[in-house]
Design a protein around this motif. Structure first.
Motif, PDB file in Angstrom:
ATOM      1  N   LYS A  96       1.276  -1.443   0.077  1.00 59.45           N
ATOM      2  CA  LYS A  96       0.076   0.251  -0.339  1.00 59.45           C
ATOM      3  C   LYS A  96       0.528   1.038  -0.295  1.00 59.45           C
ATOM      4  O   LYS A  96       1.588   0.746   0.774  1.00 59.45           O
ATOM      5  N   LEU A  97       0.586   1.865  -0.919  1.00 55.04           N
ATOM      6  CA  LEU A  97       1.571   3.627  -1.371  1.00 55.04           C
ATOM      7  C   LEU A  97       0.550   4.645  -0.712  1.00 55.04           C
ATOM      8  O   LEU A  97      -0.204   4.607  -1.697  1.00 55.04           O
ATOM      9  N   HIS A  98       0.939   5.081  -1.065  1.00 59.25           N
ATOM     10  CA  HIS A  98       0.842   6.547  -0.660  1.00 59.25           C
ATOM     11  C   HIS A  98       1.732   7.907  -1.277  1.00 59.25           C
ATOM     12  O   HIS A  98       3.047   7.660  -0.985  1.00 59.25           O
ATOM     13  N   TRP A  99       1.047   8.771  -2.138  1.00 57.07           N
ATOM     14  CA  TRP A  99       2.479   9.707  -2.990  1.00 57.07           C
ATOM     15  C   TRP A  99       3.337  10.505  -1.933  1.00 57.07           C
ATOM     16  O   TRP A  99       4.362  10.670  -1.839  1.00 57.07           O
ATOM     17  N   LEU A 100       3.091  10.532  -0.361  1.00 55.34           N
ATOM     18  CA  LEU A 100       3.947  10.377   1.222  1.00 55.34           C
ATOM     19  C   LEU A 100       5.150   9.404   0.550  1.00 55.34           C
ATOM     20  O   LEU A 100       6.399   9.872   0.923  1.00 55.34           O
ATOM     21  N   ASP A 101       4.839   8.604   0.526  1.00 55.56           N
ATOM     22  CA  ASP A 101       6.037   7.584   0.262  1.00 55.56           C
ATOM     23  C   ASP A 101       7.366   7.704  -0.129  1.00 55.56           C
ATOM     24  O   ASP A 101       8.267   7.766  -0.633  1.00 55.56           O
ATOM     25  N   VAL A 102       6.349   7.729  -1.691  1.00 56.95           N
ATOM     26  CA  VAL A 102       7.194   7.930  -2.800  1.00 56.95           C
ATOM     27  C   VAL A 102       8.439   9.234  -3.120  1.00 56.95           C
ATOM     28  O   VAL A 102       9.251   9.808  -2.876  1.00 56.95           O
ATOM     29  N   VAL A 121      18.417  24.043   2.168  1.00 53.02           N
ATOM     30  CA  VAL A 121      19.265  25.198   1.057  1.00 53.02           C
ATOM     31  C   VAL A 121      20.282  25.007   1.023  1.00 53.02           C
ATOM     32  O   VAL A 121      21.199  24.776  -0.857  1.00 53.02           O
ATOM     33  N   ALA A 122      21.213  24.937   2.016  1.00 51.47           N
ATOM     34  CA  ALA A 122      22.584  25.752   2.044  1.00 51.47           C
ATOM     35  C   ALA A 122      23.046  24.348   1.953  1.00 51.47           C
ATOM     36  O   ALA A 122      24.479  24.667   0.495  1.00 51.47           O
ATOM     37  N   GLU A 123      22.487  23.433   2.139  1.00 51.71           N
ATOM     38  CA  GLU A 123      23.441  21.825   1.717  1.00 51.71           C
ATOM     39  C   GLU A 123      23.439  21.135   0.544  1.00 51.71           C
ATOM     40  O   GLU A 123      24.331  20.242  -0.325  1.00 51.71           O
ATOM     41  N   LEU A 124      21.332  21.641   0.348  1.00 48.41           N
ATOM     42  CA  LEU A 124      21.401  20.399  -0.706  1.00 48.41           C
ATOM     43  C   LEU A 124      20.858  21.171  -1.735  1.00 48.41           C
ATOM     44  O   LEU A 124      19.796  20.666  -2.530  1.00 48.41           O
ATOM     45  N   GLY A 125      20.618  22.448  -2.033  1.00 50.56           N
ATOM     46  CA  GLY A 125      19.971  23.748  -2.692  1.00 50.56           C
ATOM     47  C   GLY A 125      18.808  23.332  -3.161  1.00 50.56           C
ATOM     48  O   GLY A 125      18.317  22.651  -1.785  1.00 50.56           O
ATOM     49  N   ALA A 126      17.744  24.105  -4.056  1.00 51.80           N
ATOM     50  CA  ALA A 126      17.100  24.021  -4.302  1.00 51.80           C
ATOM     51  C   ALA A 126      15.734  22.550  -4.655  1.00 51.80           C
ATOM     52  O   ALA A 126      15.056  22.811  -3.992  1.00 51.80           O
ATOM     53  N   VAL A 127      17.139  22.084  -5.158  1.00 50.12           N
ATOM     54  CA  VAL A 127      15.899  20.866  -5.660  1.00 50.12           C
ATOM     55  C   VAL A 127      15.865  19.529  -4.523  1.00 50.12           C
ATOM     56  O   VAL A 127      14.533  19.365  -4.124  1.00 50.12           O
ATOM     57  N   GLY A 128      17.030  20.098  -3.178  1.00 50.79           N
ATOM     58  CA  GLY A 128      16.729  19.184  -2.029  1.00 50.79           C
ATOM     59  C   GLY A 128      15.699  19.796  -1.392  1.00 50.79           C
ATOM     60  O   GLY A 128      14.743  19.448  -0.942  1.00 50.79           O
ATOM     61  N   CYS A 129      15.562  21.266  -1.321  1.00 51.51           N
ATOM     62  CA  CYS A 129      14.690  21.865  -0.373  1.00 51.51           C
ATOM     63  C   CYS A 129      13.193  21.362  -0.689  1.00 51.51           C
ATOM     64  O   CYS A 129      12.286  21.433  -0.257  1.00 51.51           O
ATOM     65  N   LEU A 130      13.040  21.225  -2.812  1.00 51.74           N
ATOM     66  CA  LEU A 130      11.719  21.065  -3.081  1.00 51.74           C
ATOM     67  C   LEU A 130      11.262  20.237  -2.952  1.00 51.74           C
ATOM     68  O   LEU A 130      10.044  19.762  -2.697  1.00 51.74           O
ATOM     69  N   LEU A 131      12.092  18.640  -2.658  1.00 50.84           N
ATOM     70  CA  LEU A 131      11.797  17.151  -2.758  1.00 50.84           C
ATOM     71  C   LEU A 131      11.564  17.274  -0.818  1.00 50.84           C
ATOM     72  O   LEU A 131       9.828  16.642  -0.417  1.00 50.84           O
ATOM     73  N   PHE A 132      12.259  17.431  -0.161  1.00 54.56           N
ATOM     74  CA  PHE A 132      11.463  18.159   1.051  1.00 54.56           C
ATOM     75  C   PHE A 132      10.433  18.941   1.327  1.00 54.56           C
ATOM     76  O   PHE A 132       9.376  18.966   1.635  1.00 54.56           O
ATOM     77  N   GLY A 133       9.711  19.953   0.836  1.00 55.12           N
ATOM     78  CA  GLY A 133       8.311  20.474  -0.004  1.00 55.12           C
ATOM     79  C   GLY A 133       7.798  19.752   0.077  1.00 55.12           C
ATOM     80  O   GLY A 133       6.419  20.624   0.705  1.00 55.12           O
ATOM     81  N   LEU A 134       8.036  18.501  -0.957  1.00 59.85           N
ATOM     82  CA  LEU A 134       7.280  17.645  -1.792  1.00 59.85           C
ATOM     83  C   LEU A 134       6.633  17.022  -0.109  1.00 59.85           C
ATOM     84  O   LEU A 134       4.905  16.899  -0.057  1.00 59.85           O
ATOM     85  N   ILE A 135       7.044  16.903   0.230  1.00 63.10           N
ATOM     86  CA  ILE A 135       7.040  16.047   1.511  1.00 63.10           C
ATOM     87  C   ILE A 135       6.252  16.411   2.762  1.00 63.10           C
ATOM     88  O   ILE A 135       5.014  15.569   3.104  1.00 63.10           O
ATOM     89  N   ILE A 136       6.516  17.575   2.938  1.00 62.63           N
ATOM     90  CA  ILE A 136       5.060  18.231   3.673  1.00 62.63           C
ATOM     91  C   ILE A 136       4.170  19.352   3.277  1.00 62.63           C
ATOM     92  O   ILE A 136       3.103  18.687   3.206  1.00 62.63           O
ATOM     93  N   TRP A 137       4.325  19.248   1.185  1.00 63.59           N
ATOM     94  CA  TRP A 137       3.319  19.307   1.178  1.00 63.59           C
ATOM     95  C   TRP A 137       1.665  18.304   1.282  1.00 63.59           C
ATOM     96  O   TRP A 137       0.695  18.107   2.105  1.00 63.59           O
ATOM     97  N   ASN A 138       2.273  16.959   0.891  1.00 65.34           N
ATOM     98  CA  ASN A 138       1.739  15.954   1.044  1.00 65.34           C
ATOM     99  C   ASN A 138       0.681  15.586   2.572  1.00 65.34           C
ATOM    100  O   ASN A 138       0.272  14.943   2.852  1.00 65.34           O
ATOM    101  N   LEU A 139       1.887  16.380   3.709  1.00 69.05           N
ATOM    102  CA  LEU A 139       1.047  15.696   4.886  1.00 69.05           C
ATOM    103  C   LEU A 139      -0.083  16.400   4.882  1.00 69.05           C
ATOM    104  O   LEU A 139      -0.856  15.988   5.898  1.00 69.05           O
ATOM    105  N   PHE A 140      -0.184  17.663   4.512  1.00 65.44           N
ATOM    106  CA  PHE A 140      -0.975  18.564   5.169  1.00 65.44           C
ATOM    107  C   PHE A 140      -2.293  19.035   3.836  1.00 65.44           C
ATOM    108  O   PHE A 140      -3.239  19.594   3.763  1.00 65.44           O
ATOM    109  N   LYS A 141      -2.111  18.315   2.872  1.00 61.31           N
ATOM    110  CA  LYS A 141      -2.935  18.383   1.401  1.00 61.31           C
ATOM    111  C   LYS A 141      -4.190  17.798   1.757  1.00 61.31           C
ATOM    112  O   LYS A 141      -5.100  18.292   1.069  1.00 61.31           O
ATOM    113  N   MET A 142      -4.595  16.467   2.666  1.00 65.64           N
ATOM    114  CA  MET A 142      -5.053  16.149   2.756  1.00 65.64           C
ATOM    115  C   MET A 142      -6.044  16.496   3.880  1.00 65.64           C
ATOM    116  O   MET A 142      -6.250  16.277   4.949  1.00 65.64           O
ATOM    117  N   LYS A 143      -7.278  17.133   3.637  1.00 68.17           N
ATOM    118  CA  LYS A 143      -8.891  17.330   4.244  1.00 68.17           C
ATOM    119  C   LYS A 143      -9.186  16.616   5.170  1.00 68.17           C
ATOM    120  O   LYS A 143      -8.962  15.950   5.241  1.00 68.17           O
TER     121      LYS A 143
END
Length: 657
Positions: free
Chosen positions: A103-109, A386-408
């Protein structure tokens, strides 16, 4: 007399293995005959839940026999428990007799994508190897995330309080309660087995910032369990009571830490629960129905927020301004490598060099110099990421946060079918608190807090609607291969851990011997560990410093140069300067001392060494100029050493040119 055939024994043995090691299978695969036979044996999920709950007690691991025993013992304890959990899961995968359902969710991905990017970024980061502590922790937590999720997830949401959930939630709350009680004992000067010379309330972390950040993730969760668990759920009345006691104990001790970010984080987390419970958004929408009311409400909210922030700033203004300086310098690091960052886990190595360049360029104000310190963390996880992983790393971590809160979630917290909705609110409240504390501190670099975060994320993921991947033999084979790899790599890792534990014990012994004045013997002990800890910058610095004290300057210089690529500290550059001066590198020793001064301009010792060296070389004019600077400097802590240095500088000024 009852006779049991060999065939019956074998059948019972196979049934035991298939039930004990049965991960990723749904409850319906149990046949009634097997269930009757297996009643004496504990459930596989329950065993995993007990093992997982042991992870929450990582915060209490300490040792006086290990180097840096407060943090290293936590790392070794966590690694040991993690290996036991992963071995148990791997054996279960190998013995599973049915095709596996995933069983998978986009959060897992998104979590897997973030881990994968960190792997790639580490591979292209110089002087960082794959046995890096942070990478090991990240890898173990990523694996444990899926174990937590499988143990906590259920199809039947009407029966939300499973035994496994009760065990894990109890472990999480109990660890927070015990930590709070430990802090309360320190608050009243009753220290069971650990106390700090510098701070009053540190728990078992050694620093108030660390223990406050940890409690900031537990307190909102405890509050949610207390407030959002209906009183009529008799089967978990004691968990609700535990949540109430944990919340009250945490709230009692938190002000004693004097960590303002933790106060804001707990306020945000508990506020999240209260908004849900009392439907405050609905009431606010009903109240602010006109533009004038909206403007008036926004003005009042902004005014109250400003008053609170000014009050918190005035509580410790130097600390607040110090954070602003760190963030300003960190932005300079980001500007140099905006896309992919400076490299995995390189912030602590590179920051002081950037700060030294900032002051060397003349940009720093006198107040900047006053608040500047020896910085290892950015005190803002997002900026450091962002300093260590750049904008790419920050974007991927942001996807985790978005998936955590997107469902009402629904506002009805009483209906039994909505058990998952209530628990989602509880998890999100604690995650919100974590994200707020991440704005002012470094929770991902504190192992117990990172464990809490991954547990909360996994619990939330287990409550979300997921996509089922149909069971098939190919998937089962892939998981069995993965389980075999985990068992092999885990066995190698066990040997690695044993070697590291022994090395840290010897390292601690070498430090004690060196402090007693037996520098040659200490250097011999350090030399035995050089192959084992060759990539540990802090170890290389300690080893090089002991070699320099033992007058083995050429070897010390070589070791310290290796250390400077993996570790950074003003004292490291002082040690390098000492070796360079003895070896006759006239230009380099002064540059090294000046680099140390630029890192932390408010420190007296490197200026004192530079003034003395210039005086010995006959450059009395420059020596006197530095002496005047030292006498004009403000003193943060007026120790006996500083008094002695200032006294010598006054004597130097009296000498005729």
């Amino acid at each position: 007399m009852l006779k049991v055939s060999a065939l019956d024994c074998r059948t019972h043995y196979q049934l035991f293995l298939s039930s004990f090691f049965l991960p990723l299978l749904e409850p319906h695969v149990y046949q009634s005959e097997r269930c009757n036979l297996m009643k004496p044996f504990p459930s596989y999920r329950i065993i995993l839940a007990i093992l997982l709950s042991l992870l929450f007690f990582t915060s209490f691991a300490m040792s006086e026999r290990l180097m840096d025993g407060l943090s290293s013992a936590k790392m070794f304890y966590f690694s040991g428990v993690s290996i036991v959990v992963l071995f148990t899961v791997s054996l279960g995968l190998l013995f599973a007799r049915k095709p596996l359902t995933v069983k998978l969710h986009w959060l897992d991905v998104s979590i897997l994508a973030f881990w994968g990017y960190n792997c790639i970024r580490l591979a292209f980061t110089p002087y960082v190897s794959f046995d890096n502590k942070r990478f090991i922790v990240l890898t173990l937590l990523t694996l444990l995330y899926f174990v937590f999720k499988w143990v906590l997830q259920r199809d039947d949401q009407e029966k939300g309080w499973t035994v496994e959930r009760k065990i894990v939630i109890t472990g999480f709350l109990l660890s927070g309660l015990l930590q709070s009680l430990f802090c309360i004992l320190q608050l009243y000067d009753i220290n069971p087995w650990y106390s700090s010379r510098y701070f009053k309330v540190v728990g078992t972390f050694g620093n108030p910032d660390a223990v406050a950040g940890y409690l900031a993730t537990v307190i909102p969760f405890a509050f949610g369990v207390w407030q959002l668990t209906p009183k009529d759920e008799a089967e978990v009345r004691w968990i609700r009571l535990l949540g109430m006691v944990t919340f009250l104990a945490g709230i009692f001790v938190l002000p004693g830490t004097l960590i303002r970010g933790a106060w804001l984080a707990v306020a945000a987390g508990t506020g999240f629960c209260l908004v849900y419970k009392y439907r405050l958004w609905v009431k606010l929408r009903e109240l602010f129905i006109t533009k004038w009311r909206i403007l008036a409400g926004a003005f009042i909210a902004l005014l109250l927020f400003s008053v609170v922030m000014v009050g918190l700033y005035r509580l410790k203004p130097d600390s607040a301004y110090g954070r602003l300086l760190i963030w300003k310098v960190t932005l300079g690091m980001i500007a140099d490598a905006p896309l992919f960052g400076i490299g995995f886990d390189r912030f602590a190595v590179e920051y002081n060099n950037y700060q030294a360049e900032y002051f060397a360029s003349g940009k720093g104000t006198p107040y900047d110099e006053w608040v500047a310190g020896n910085v290892k963390q950015a005190h803002n996880e997002f900026l450091q990421s962002v300093a260590e992983l750049g904008a790419v790393g920050c974007l991927l971590f942001g996807l985790i946060i978005w998936n955590l809160f997107k469902m009402k979630h629904s506002i009805n917290d009483r209906h039994p079918v909505l058990f998952s909705q209530r628990k989602m609110v509880i998890c999100r409240s604690a995650i919100s608190s974590y994200l707020v504390i991440a704005l002012f501190s470094f929770p991902s670099h504190l192992l117990p807090t990172s464990i809490s975060f991954y547990f909360l994320v996994s619990f939330l993921s287990a409550l979300m609607k997921m996509v089922n991947i149909s069971p098939n033999n190919s998937l089962s084979v892939a998981f069995k291969v993965l389980a075999g790899c985990v068992l092999i790599l885990g066995s190698v890792f066990v040997g690695y851990l044993k070697e590291r534990i022994s090395a840290y014990m010897t390292w601690h012994q070498a430090e004690v011997v060196g402090l007693s004045g037996e520098h040659t013997k200490a250097a011999q002990l350090f030399s035995k560990l050089e192959n084992v800890l060759s990539d540990d910058g802090r170890f290389l610095f300690s080893y090089g410093a002991v070699l320099a004290t033992a007058l083995q300057y050429e070897k010390a210089y070589s070791v310290l140069q290796r250390a400077s690529r993996r570790f950074n500290d003003p004292k490291l550059w002082i040690a390098l300067a000492e070796c360079q001066r003895v070896m006759g590198n006239e230009d380099l020793w002064e540059k090294s001392l000046q680099h140390s001064i630029n890192m932390t301009p408010n420190h007296f010792y490197p200026r004192y060494l530079l003034a003395k060296a210039l005086f010995e070389d006959g450059n009395i004019v420059r020596a006197k100029a530095i002496a005047r600077q030292m006498l004009a400097m403000k003193v943060k802590v007026n120790s006996s050493a500083i008094k002695e240095m200032r006294k010598e500088m006054r004597s130097l000024l009296l000498i005729q040119n």
